[in-house]
Write a protein that holds these residues in place. Sequence first.
Motif, PDB file in Angstrom:
ATOM      1  N   SER A 177       0.847  -1.190   0.000  1.00  0.00           N
ATOM      2  CA  SER A 177       0.000   0.000   0.000  1.00  0.00           C
ATOM      3  C   SER A 177       0.886   1.245   0.000  1.00  0.00           C
ATOM      4  O   SER A 177       2.095   1.184   0.270  1.00  0.00           O
ATOM      5  CB  SER A 177      -0.921   0.003   1.215  1.00  0.00           C
ATOM      6  N   LYS A 178       0.284   2.393  -0.297  1.00  0.00           N
ATOM      7  CA  LYS A 178       1.062   3.630  -0.310  1.00  0.00           C
ATOM      8  C   LYS A 178       1.461   4.028   1.108  1.00  0.00           C
ATOM      9  O   LYS A 178       2.492   4.686   1.296  1.00  0.00           O
ATOM     10  CB  LYS A 178       0.255   4.744  -0.969  1.00  0.00           C
ATOM     11  N   GLU A 179       0.664   3.647   2.117  1.00  0.00           N
ATOM     12  CA  GLU A 179       1.053   3.937   3.487  1.00  0.00           C
ATOM     13  C   GLU A 179       2.295   3.157   3.890  1.00  0.00           C
ATOM     14  O   GLU A 179       3.196   3.680   4.562  1.00  0.00           O
ATOM     15  CB  GLU A 179      -0.095   3.621   4.444  1.00  0.00           C
ATOM     16  N   LEU A 180       2.350   1.873   3.482  1.00  0.00           N
ATOM     17  CA  LEU A 180       3.540   1.072   3.761  1.00  0.00           C
ATOM     18  C   LEU A 180       4.747   1.608   2.996  1.00  0.00           C
ATOM     19  O   LEU A 180       5.871   1.605   3.508  1.00  0.00           O
ATOM     20  CB  LEU A 180       3.276  -0.389   3.399  1.00  0.00           C
ATOM     21  N   LEU A 181       4.537   2.088   1.771  1.00  0.00           N
ATOM     22  CA  LEU A 181       5.632   2.639   0.987  1.00  0.00           C
ATOM     23  C   LEU A 181       6.223   3.872   1.682  1.00  0.00           C
ATOM     24  O   LEU A 181       7.448   4.035   1.747  1.00  0.00           O
ATOM     25  CB  LEU A 181       5.137   2.990  -0.407  1.00  0.00           C
ATOM     26  N   ALA A 182       5.348   4.713   2.218  1.00  0.00           N
ATOM     27  CA  ALA A 182       5.837   5.893   2.936  1.00  0.00           C
ATOM     28  C   ALA A 182       6.607   5.499   4.189  1.00  0.00           C
ATOM     29  O   ALA A 182       7.595   6.147   4.558  1.00  0.00           O
ATOM     30  CB  ALA A 182       4.658   6.799   3.293  1.00  0.00           C
ATOM     31  N   LEU A 183       6.168   4.431   4.871  1.00  0.00           N
ATOM     32  CA  LEU A 183       6.856   3.972   6.075  1.00  0.00           C
ATOM     33  C   LEU A 183       8.231   3.397   5.735  1.00  0.00           C
ATOM     34  O   LEU A 183       9.214   3.657   6.438  1.00  0.00           O
ATOM     35  CB  LEU A 183       5.991   2.938   6.780  1.00  0.00           C
ATOM     36  N   LEU A 184       8.314   2.632   4.643  1.00  0.00           N
ATOM     37  CA  LEU A 184       9.570   1.986   4.291  1.00  0.00           C
ATOM     38  C   LEU A 184      10.607   2.977   3.798  1.00  0.00           C
ATOM     39  O   LEU A 184      11.808   2.800   4.019  1.00  0.00           O
ATOM     40  CB  LEU A 184       9.323   0.907   3.234  1.00  0.00           C
ATOM     41  N   LEU A 185      10.170   4.041   3.125  1.00  0.00           N
ATOM     42  CA  LEU A 185      11.132   4.997   2.572  1.00  0.00           C
ATOM     43  C   LEU A 185      11.816   5.835   3.641  1.00  0.00           C
ATOM     44  O   LEU A 185      12.808   6.516   3.342  1.00  0.00           O
ATOM     45  CB  LEU A 185      10.429   5.910   1.564  1.00  0.00           C
ATOM     46  N   LYS A 186      11.307   5.812   4.856  1.00  0.00           N
ATOM     47  CA  LYS A 186      11.950   6.540   5.941  1.00  0.00           C
ATOM     48  C   LYS A 186      13.002   5.700   6.663  1.00  0.00           C
ATOM     49  O   LYS A 186      13.677   6.196   7.566  1.00  0.00           O
ATOM     50  CB  LYS A 186      10.900   6.999   6.950  1.00  0.00           C
ATOM     51  N   LYS A 187      13.133   4.427   6.274  1.00  0.00           N
ATOM     52  CA  LYS A 187      14.053   3.527   6.955  1.00  0.00           C
ATOM     53  C   LYS A 187      15.500   3.614   6.465  1.00  0.00           C
ATOM     54  O   LYS A 187      16.426   3.684   7.284  1.00  0.00           O
ATOM     55  CB  LYS A 187      13.545   2.084   6.818  1.00  0.00           C
ATOM     56  N   PRO A 188      15.781   3.580   5.150  1.00  0.00           N
ATOM     57  CA  PRO A 188      17.188   3.493   4.694  1.00  0.00           C
ATOM     58  C   PRO A 188      17.990   4.733   5.088  1.00  0.00           C
ATOM     59  O   PRO A 188      17.524   5.868   4.964  1.00  0.00           O
ATOM     60  CB  PRO A 188      17.066   3.375   3.165  1.00  0.00           C
ATOM     61  N   ARG A 189      19.179   4.499   5.560  1.00  0.00           N
ATOM     62  CA  ARG A 189      20.081   5.600   5.905  1.00  0.00           C
ATOM     63  C   ARG A 189      20.741   6.138   4.636  1.00  0.00           C
ATOM     64  O   ARG A 189      21.099   5.395   3.738  1.00  0.00           O
ATOM     65  CB  ARG A 189      21.150   5.130   6.882  1.00  0.00           C
ATOM     66  N   GLY A 190      20.933   7.443   4.576  1.00  0.00           N
ATOM     67  CA  GLY A 190      21.567   8.080   3.434  1.00  0.00           C
ATOM     68  C   GLY A 190      20.611   8.479   2.332  1.00  0.00           C
ATOM     69  O   GLY A 190      21.040   9.106   1.351  1.00  0.00           O
ATOM     70  N   LEU A 191      19.330   8.142   2.458  1.00  0.00           N
ATOM     71  CA  LEU A 191      18.390   8.477   1.402  1.00  0.00           C
ATOM     72  C   LEU A 191      18.093   9.975   1.360  1.00  0.00           C
ATOM     73  O   LEU A 191      17.674  10.500   0.324  1.00  0.00           O
ATOM     74  CB  LEU A 191      17.099   7.673   1.581  1.00  0.00           C
ATOM     75  N   THR A 192      18.328  10.648   2.469  1.00  0.00           N
ATOM     76  CA  THR A 192      18.084  12.093   2.487  1.00  0.00           C
ATOM     77  C   THR A 192      19.185  12.884   1.790  1.00  0.00           C
ATOM     78  O   THR A 192      19.018  14.088   1.545  1.00  0.00           O
ATOM     79  CB  THR A 192      17.960  12.572   3.945  1.00  0.00           C
TER      80      THR A 192
END
Length: 587
Positions: A66-81
């Motif tokens: 789901s898009k809610e899960l996608l938003a949750l997962l994208l905050k996990k990886p380090r260095g993505l910012t």
Amino acid sequence: MDEHRILCCECAVTIEPNAVNMCVNCLQERYDIGAGVSKQVQQNTCRGCNRFERRDGSWADVEMESKELLALLLKKPRGLTQVRLVDASYVWTEPHSKRIKLKLVVQKEVVVGAVLQQSFIVEYVIGNKQCGICQRREAKDTWVSVCQVRQKVEHKRTFFWIEQLILKHRAHVDAINIVERRDGLDFFYGARSHAEKMCSFLQGVAPTRYKASKQLISTDTHTGMGRYKFTFSVEILPICRGDALWLPAGTAQIIGQMPRFMLCNKVSNLVHLIDPRTLKRAELLPLTFWKKPFTPALTRAMLIEYIILDIEVESRPSCTIVRGGGASSEGGGRKKRSMHNDALADGGGDKAPLSLAEVTVARRDEFGVNDRTFRSLTHLGNVLRVGDFVWGYAVDASPLPTEVSQHDAEQLPEVVLVKKSYSERRRKPRRRAWKLQSLQKEEDESEWTVQRGRKIDSSKQEQEYEEFMQDLEEDPGMRAQINLYKDSAAMEAQARAAKKRVQQSSAGPESESEGDADDEDFPEVGLEELLDELTLGADDDDDVLPDDQVQAIAAAFEPGLRIAGGPSDGAQRPLPLPHDPNVKFYF
């Protein structure tokens, strides 16, 4: 004319001139913009409630892919910012692989005037971890507040009625558990406000009072904050519909100089009383009752069945309704509309207002044995006829809970009639075409089902539930306040029985007509009052859309959410590039 081209400074490949004079392959070999982004991330889920853990330690109830899960997962990886996210999509994996893969497309300006775009796969490894709620559930420490509802009576008809009101108004949705006790119900909640909401609901549908208390569970010595458990004890007045009351002298004076012997004909958030000899009605406030509590003089268990020998309907006198606070409103026989509304407000399902009548009755078990009869005034003159059966109290033969003076005893009636009886018609077995829903409750084994090593007989509770169902059949005013549902199996059985009777009507038409005459005034529940029962999870292939239509709808409404790869992967529709100023991304 050929465009001007140069050679790459690294590999000497012919390229168009750019700021760094290097080809794309050489730029990617020298600058890896995805090197600082974690390619494998641990993602914890709770096996008990299937929730996903956020980066801050909280838990979210989201669905897979789901898009809610996608938003949750994208905050996990380090260095993505450190890079600019352009696109993100799911990559199909085996359901049992405990893996979630995302394909990310990122951009970054490596040198002045040169923006490099790169795509890579981030793998999320699913691990098991209990959330705080499931941990408290396993430790038997799940609830924060409890609402204990009690009524000190010998039956549970009041809770059958309150249960239906709770179901209709969905007042139980916040409860994490409901436990059935011997004399009431316990509602457990995860927050204090939910228990306060239940107390407020009960005060609106029943005459109650409640007390609140709290117990300290743990405290933090550094901050001074503590964790409490809250208990709300709700007590319902021990007065039920149909009870005969002997009011204390002070209470009878407060509610409007009413007679001390009154009959309870309805219980809402107030107690509605009526004098069957004068049709005077009063409303007893819960606060007035708790100032000087008392118990009913005669209860439903003391009802005796009588037969009507003679009835004389008298002229309808003026009727006064007095509230417990002293305010009163009058309405007489001239105001037919107000009298009719008052009759419906009293919980009676009669189409005509209450009327006073003088009746001659005899006990059914003594009818034909002796000539003993009783004469009394009753408020049921509009529903009774000669030959009907009626339930009533033998006041002269029943002990009252308080001492009665000789003057008051002389004024008491011999018999007080309460309601019409259909016991003769109910001897014929009938299957109802309707049913009621019930709350999902747990029974307390320690005090409900076992007593001194023996199981308690549940036939009494079944009998009380049957009496409650009969009350619903006889009173349309009660049915209007709750939800009744169709019983498909019973309706099919009735249809088969009706078809069988039609086939047998040619052989015995006289007996059939006699049976219809006997059931002429028998209370029935119309089909227009019944609701269709909602069935969740029913498999209906006709209502399922094809896979191609589902993919088309998903692509139209969520263009950035897709599943790349896999056996059911359709045409992908990528997200627009961020150079478009009208496009914004929220992850």
